[in-house]
Motif scaffolding. Structure first.
Motif, PDB file in Angstrom:
ATOM      1  N   GLY A   1     111.929 145.302   7.272  1.00 48.19           N
ATOM      2  CA  GLY A   1     110.965 146.074   8.031  1.00 48.19           C
ATOM      3  C   GLY A   1     109.553 145.537   7.852  1.00 48.19           C
ATOM      4  N   GLY A   2     108.640 146.080   8.639  1.00 48.17           N
ATOM      5  CA  GLY A   2     107.259 145.650   8.536  1.00 48.17           C
ATOM      6  C   GLY A   2     106.456 146.063   9.743  1.00 48.17           C
ATOM      7  N   LEU A   3     105.286 145.471   9.843  1.00 53.14           N
ATOM      8  CA  LEU A   3     104.358 145.742  10.946  1.00 53.14           C
ATOM      9  C   LEU A   3     104.413 144.579  11.920  1.00 53.14           C
ATOM     10  CD1 LEU A   3     101.998 147.316  12.258  1.00 53.14           C
ATOM     11  CD2 LEU A   3     100.467 146.055  10.723  1.00 53.14           C
ATOM     12  N   VAL A   4     104.588 144.885  13.197  1.00 51.95           N
ATOM     13  CA  VAL A   4     104.680 143.854  14.219  1.00 51.95           C
ATOM     14  C   VAL A   4     103.984 144.355  15.478  1.00 51.95           C
ATOM     15  CG1 VAL A   4     106.918 144.679  15.063  1.00 51.95           C
ATOM     16  CG2 VAL A   4     106.286 142.271  15.377  1.00 51.95           C
ATOM     17  N   GLN A   5     103.462 143.439  16.251  1.00 48.45           N
ATOM     18  CA  GLN A   5     102.830 143.812  17.518  1.00 48.45           C
ATOM     19  C   GLN A   5     103.884 144.069  18.584  1.00 48.45           C
ATOM     20  OE1 GLN A   5      99.990 140.697  18.498  1.00 48.45           O
ATOM     21  NE2 GLN A   5      98.337 141.855  17.523  1.00 48.45           N
TER      22      GLN A   5
END
Length: 124
Positions: A9-13
């Motif tokens: 998981g993570g932060l993505v545009q």
């Protein structure tokens, strides 16, 4: 004991991609259907995708069809969720779950084991 551990998981545009992994231990992986669920803030947990224990039946919720792909590697006791063309509405905690000899269900109560979840955040 049985453990399901999600990662990736993570932060993505918006428009980007992520691949989630769920590593299973303490069970005979090939005997389990593996599902992915997600829970957005303030919402109930919902079904995303499942692969049956025999591997040939795969189902997706309508909103992710054509964008997400579930797969598994029996040798690695791991199930994956490839997520492409991500949208802000895909933001949620993603959970994997195992269903003994499952044929592929979206019903949470059918699943025997759950992971702790991994956060996916899609920015606009």
């Amino acid at each position: 004991q049985v453990q399901l551990v999600e990662s990736g998981g993570g932060l993505v545009q918006a428009g980007g991609s992520l691949r989630l992994s769920c590593a299973a231990s303490g069970l005979t992986f090939s005997n389990y259907a593996m599902g992915w669920f997600r829970q957005a803030p303030g919402k109930e947990r919902e079904f995303v995708a499942v692969i049956s224990w025999y591997g040939s039946s795969i189902y997706y919720t309508t909103s992710v069809k054509g964008r997400f792909t579930i797969s598994r590697d029996i040798a690695k006791n791991t199930v994956y969720l490839q997520m492409n063309s991500l949208k802000p509405e895909d933001t949620a905690v993603y959970y994997c779950a195992a269903d003994y000899r499952g044929t592929g269900t979206s019903v949470e109560n059918e699943y025997d084991y759950w992971g702790q979840g991994t956060q996916v955040t899609v920015s606009s």
